[in-house]
Design an enzyme around this catalytic site. Sequence first.
Site, PDB file in Angstrom:
ATOM      1  N   ARG A 153       0.862  -1.187   0.000  1.00  0.00           N
ATOM      2  CA  ARG A 153       0.000   0.000   0.000  1.00  0.00           C
ATOM      3  C   ARG A 153       0.894   1.230   0.000  1.00  0.00           C
ATOM      4  O   ARG A 153       1.810   1.322   0.830  1.00  0.00           O
ATOM      5  CB  ARG A 153      -0.887   0.008   1.253  1.00  0.00           C
ATOM      6  CG  ARG A 153      -1.917   1.122   1.261  1.00  0.00           C
ATOM      7  CD  ARG A 153      -2.639   1.269   2.594  1.00  0.00           C
ATOM      8  NE  ARG A 153      -1.875   2.106   3.509  1.00  0.00           N
ATOM      9  CZ  ARG A 153      -2.374   2.591   4.650  1.00  0.00           C
ATOM     10  NH1 ARG A 153      -3.615   2.274   5.033  1.00  0.00           N
ATOM     11  NH2 ARG A 153      -1.647   3.361   5.422  1.00  0.00           N
ATOM     12  N   TYR A 165      -2.749  11.638   5.985  1.00  0.00           N
ATOM     13  CA  TYR A 165      -3.108  10.341   6.561  1.00  0.00           C
ATOM     14  C   TYR A 165      -2.034   9.319   6.225  1.00  0.00           C
ATOM     15  O   TYR A 165      -1.574   9.229   5.072  1.00  0.00           O
ATOM     16  CB  TYR A 165      -4.471   9.827   6.024  1.00  0.00           C
ATOM     17  CG  TYR A 165      -4.531   8.342   6.263  1.00  0.00           C
ATOM     18  CD1 TYR A 165      -4.308   7.427   5.241  1.00  0.00           C
ATOM     19  CD2 TYR A 165      -4.624   7.869   7.577  1.00  0.00           C
ATOM     20  CE1 TYR A 165      -4.231   6.073   5.509  1.00  0.00           C
ATOM     21  CE2 TYR A 165      -4.551   6.515   7.852  1.00  0.00           C
ATOM     22  CZ  TYR A 165      -4.358   5.619   6.824  1.00  0.00           C
ATOM     23  OH  TYR A 165      -4.257   4.294   7.094  1.00  0.00           O
ATOM     24  N   ASP A 218      -5.090   3.921   0.093  1.00  0.00           N
ATOM     25  CA  ASP A 218      -6.209   4.177   1.004  1.00  0.00           C
ATOM     26  C   ASP A 218      -6.554   5.665   0.956  1.00  0.00           C
ATOM     27  O   ASP A 218      -5.761   6.505   1.354  1.00  0.00           O
ATOM     28  CB  ASP A 218      -5.784   3.774   2.425  1.00  0.00           C
ATOM     29  CG  ASP A 218      -6.950   3.766   3.389  1.00  0.00           C
ATOM     30  OD1 ASP A 218      -6.783   3.236   4.502  1.00  0.00           O
ATOM     31  OD2 ASP A 218      -8.041   4.276   3.032  1.00  0.00           O
ATOM     32  N   HIS A 220      -9.100   6.903   2.501  1.00  0.00           N
ATOM     33  CA  HIS A 220      -9.587   7.165   3.865  1.00  0.00           C
ATOM     34  C   HIS A 220     -10.845   8.040   3.877  1.00  0.00           C
ATOM     35  O   HIS A 220     -10.974   8.951   4.695  1.00  0.00           O
ATOM     36  CB  HIS A 220      -8.489   7.822   4.706  1.00  0.00           C
ATOM     37  CG  HIS A 220      -8.312   7.147   6.038  1.00  0.00           C
ATOM     38  ND1 HIS A 220      -8.781   7.675   7.196  1.00  0.00           N
ATOM     39  CD2 HIS A 220      -7.726   5.995   6.374  1.00  0.00           C
ATOM     40  CE1 HIS A 220      -8.492   6.886   8.213  1.00  0.00           C
ATOM     41  NE2 HIS A 220      -7.853   5.851   7.744  1.00  0.00           N
ATOM     42  N   GLU A 244      -8.937   2.001  -1.811  1.00  0.00           N
ATOM     43  CA  GLU A 244      -9.686   1.727  -0.580  1.00  0.00           C
ATOM     44  C   GLU A 244     -10.365   2.966  -0.031  1.00  0.00           C
ATOM     45  O   GLU A 244      -9.796   4.051  -0.033  1.00  0.00           O
ATOM     46  CB  GLU A 244      -8.721   1.173   0.470  1.00  0.00           C
ATOM     47  CG  GLU A 244      -9.322   0.978   1.837  1.00  0.00           C
ATOM     48  CD  GLU A 244      -8.292   0.714   2.899  1.00  0.00           C
ATOM     49  OE1 GLU A 244      -7.120   0.456   2.559  1.00  0.00           O
ATOM     50  OE2 GLU A 244      -8.643   0.796   4.076  1.00  0.00           O
ATOM     51  N   GLU A 270     -13.690  -1.376   6.408  1.00  0.00           N
ATOM     52  CA  GLU A 270     -13.055  -1.476   7.725  1.00  0.00           C
ATOM     53  C   GLU A 270     -13.890  -0.829   8.821  1.00  0.00           C
ATOM     54  O   GLU A 270     -13.764  -1.211   9.972  1.00  0.00           O
ATOM     55  CB  GLU A 270     -11.649  -0.882   7.694  1.00  0.00           C
ATOM     56  CG  GLU A 270     -11.588   0.601   7.539  1.00  0.00           C
ATOM     57  CD  GLU A 270     -10.149   1.086   7.492  1.00  0.00           C
ATOM     58  OE1 GLU A 270      -9.327   0.478   6.773  1.00  0.00           O
ATOM     59  OE2 GLU A 270      -9.842   2.056   8.194  1.00  0.00           O
ATOM     60  N   ARG A 291     -13.659  -5.261   3.261  1.00  0.00           N
ATOM     61  CA  ARG A 291     -12.519  -5.198   4.165  1.00  0.00           C
ATOM     62  C   ARG A 291     -12.888  -5.236   5.653  1.00  0.00           C
ATOM     63  O   ARG A 291     -12.137  -4.778   6.498  1.00  0.00           O
ATOM     64  CB  ARG A 291     -11.716  -3.921   3.878  1.00  0.00           C
ATOM     65  CG  ARG A 291     -11.178  -3.840   2.472  1.00  0.00           C
ATOM     66  CD  ARG A 291      -9.985  -2.909   2.381  1.00  0.00           C
ATOM     67  NE  ARG A 291      -8.906  -3.347   3.227  1.00  0.00           N
ATOM     68  CZ  ARG A 291      -8.518  -2.712   4.321  1.00  0.00           C
ATOM     69  NH1 ARG A 291      -9.163  -1.621   4.703  1.00  0.00           N
ATOM     70  NH2 ARG A 291      -7.508  -3.167   5.044  1.00  0.00           N
ATOM     71  N   GLU A 347      -4.445  -7.204   5.014  1.00  0.00           N
ATOM     72  CA  GLU A 347      -3.582  -6.060   5.352  1.00  0.00           C
ATOM     73  C   GLU A 347      -2.679  -6.468   6.508  1.00  0.00           C
ATOM     74  O   GLU A 347      -3.113  -7.154   7.435  1.00  0.00           O
ATOM     75  CB  GLU A 347      -4.446  -4.868   5.761  1.00  0.00           C
ATOM     76  CG  GLU A 347      -3.653  -3.620   6.107  1.00  0.00           C
ATOM     77  CD  GLU A 347      -4.553  -2.453   6.477  1.00  0.00           C
ATOM     78  OE1 GLU A 347      -5.723  -2.688   6.795  1.00  0.00           O
ATOM     79  OE2 GLU A 347      -4.078  -1.314   6.413  1.00  0.00           O
ATOM     80  N   TRP A 411     -11.683  12.022   8.470  1.00  0.00           N
ATOM     81  CA  TRP A 411     -10.231  11.814   8.651  1.00  0.00           C
ATOM     82  C   TRP A 411      -9.821  10.546   7.972  1.00  0.00           C
ATOM     83  O   TRP A 411     -10.534   9.535   8.014  1.00  0.00           O
ATOM     84  CB  TRP A 411      -9.876  11.701  10.126  1.00  0.00           C
ATOM     85  CG  TRP A 411      -8.420  11.345  10.296  1.00  0.00           C
ATOM     86  CD1 TRP A 411      -7.340  12.156  10.079  1.00  0.00           C
ATOM     87  CD2 TRP A 411      -7.899  10.073  10.668  1.00  0.00           C
ATOM     88  NE1 TRP A 411      -6.187  11.472  10.292  1.00  0.00           N
ATOM     89  CE2 TRP A 411      -6.473  10.200  10.666  1.00  0.00           C
ATOM     90  CE3 TRP A 411      -8.456   8.836  11.002  1.00  0.00           C
ATOM     91  CZ2 TRP A 411      -5.624   9.136  10.991  1.00  0.00           C
ATOM     92  CZ3 TRP A 411      -7.619   7.782  11.332  1.00  0.00           C
ATOM     93  CH2 TRP A 411      -6.225   7.968  11.316  1.00  0.00           C
TER      94      TRP A 411
HETATM   95  C1  CS2 Z   1      -6.407   2.399   7.922  1.00  0.00           C
HETATM   96  C2  CS2 Z   1      -6.423   2.174   9.405  1.00  0.00           C
HETATM   97  O1  CS2 Z   1      -5.107   0.453   7.789  1.00  0.00           O
HETATM   98  C3  CS2 Z   1      -5.999   1.096   7.244  1.00  0.00           C
HETATM   99  O2  CS2 Z   1      -6.579   0.775   6.208  1.00  0.00           O
HETATM  100  O3  CS2 Z   1      -7.616   2.849   7.416  1.00  0.00           O
HETATM  101  O4  CS2 Z   1      -5.101   2.228   9.866  1.00  0.00           O
HETATM  102  C4  CS2 Z   1      -7.263   3.174  10.187  1.00  0.00           C
HETATM  103  O5  CS2 Z   1      -6.753   4.474  10.005  1.00  0.00           O
HETATM  104  C5  CS2 Z   1      -7.204   2.793  11.660  1.00  0.00           C
HETATM  105  O6  CS2 Z   1      -7.645   1.466  11.806  1.00  0.00           O
HETATM  106  C6  CS2 Z   1      -8.080   3.709  12.494  1.00  0.00           C
HETATM  107  O7  CS2 Z   1      -8.056   3.276  13.827  1.00  0.00           O
HETATM  108 MG    MG Z   2      -8.116   1.923   5.622  1.00  0.00          MG
END
Ligand code: CS2
Ligand code: MG
Length: 411
Positions: A153, A165, A218, A220, A244, A270, A291, A347, A411
């Site tokens: 990634r 991020y 990602d 996010h 993602e 996630e 995910r 991941e 975020w």
């Molecule tokens: C992120 C996560 O790994 C990822 O895909 O989206 O690290 C996410 O930021 C954290 O799980 C938030 O607690």
């Molecule tokens: Mg993520």
Amino acid sequence: MSKTQDLTITDVRVIVSSPGRNFVTVKIVTESGLYGIGDATVNGREQAVATYLREHVAPCLIGRNAHQIEDIWQYLYKGVYWRKGPINMAAIAGVDVALWDIKGKAAGLPVYELLGGKSRKAVTTYAHATGETVADTLDKAEALIAQGFTAVRLQTAVPGLDASYGVLRGQKDYFEQQSSRPLPPEEPWSTRKYMNAIEALFREARARLGDEVALCHDVHSRLTPIEAARLGKMLEPYDLLFLEDAVAAENQDSYRVIRDHTTTPLAIGEIYNTIWDCKEMIQNQWIDYIRCATTHAGGITAMRRIADFAALFHVRIAPHGAPDLSPACYAAQAHLGIWAPNFGIQEFVGFGSEASAEVFSHDLTLENGMIHVGDSPGLGVDFDEEAAARHPYKRSYLPVSRLEDGTLWSW
Ligand code: CS2
Ligand code: MG
């Protein structure tokens, strides 16, 4: 299953500790002395889950038969009336995974055997390469590929923003980034700055790393659907494994817009906590990877359902594997990943810190970017409560994001 052992639940312990970062661990003990371990960590909301488990869930479990995983799952999902939600479902997950651990121990089999056996020799993972510059990010990607990872990634700092991020500015990990302040850290976001910079990362990545390595990214949850469509089209020449969390998806229909414009594969899930959160995405084939994490989506029992439903629509599982998921979650996901016929990729950000290794033990090994699952009965993970007590909880928050005009953003 062994009929001789009395699997009556006699104790449910909920331990919040911070070996390297905060974790919520569930330990369920039975009359026979067999016990199971589960992860119920919700990053930044650990005490909410722990209190819910201790005050409202644990009393209902004492005296129940630990073999009855499904009935207990239904009892904790339907029986609470106020269904779904991250706190509820993480609590159910912690209990569920601990019960699968117990059942495996009682049967003398690793959990993946109880699910249906191995569908592959090991669980392929993707690792994180993050950097202050494109060159820095690609240096890290090259190092990961040299270690045998076949998927990486890529995240890089956005020029003109003083935080991005996934990019650690001198901090050792995300927990330090989160917990270096008493309240949520605020990070800036500019979609224009990001969209003006992101293509160079993948153009240079393909030029430098070649076409063989699988690349993902990602977003996010920071774009609107049409911005995500533009990003997907922009990155098509670089053949991503997936993009993602392009858009926050309470409105699952947003992904139809992206899908109508681009062939870049899409991944999400996630922050989903039930199959209902992703039902439309999957049945309309608006995504390619789901995910969800066992810890956030209700445990092994729930993830098995999501995986089977997703398989009907050519969607593969790519479970979340962030630093805020404990080795108990990694173990549960490794057993799911070695079984699931429609497993895609896992991941992986490491099995935790040195401090975490004092508290959690497991029989997972990593070789050439693939997790090999041990044959211990149950999940092969253990938890040292005395060691955990040496790492007390430390409140921390996830960051919040604001646009440059101050507007609160994802975020
Ligand atoms: C992120 C996560 O790994 C990822 O895909 O989206 O690290 C996410 O930021 C954290 O799980 C938030 O607690
Ligand atoms: Mg993520």
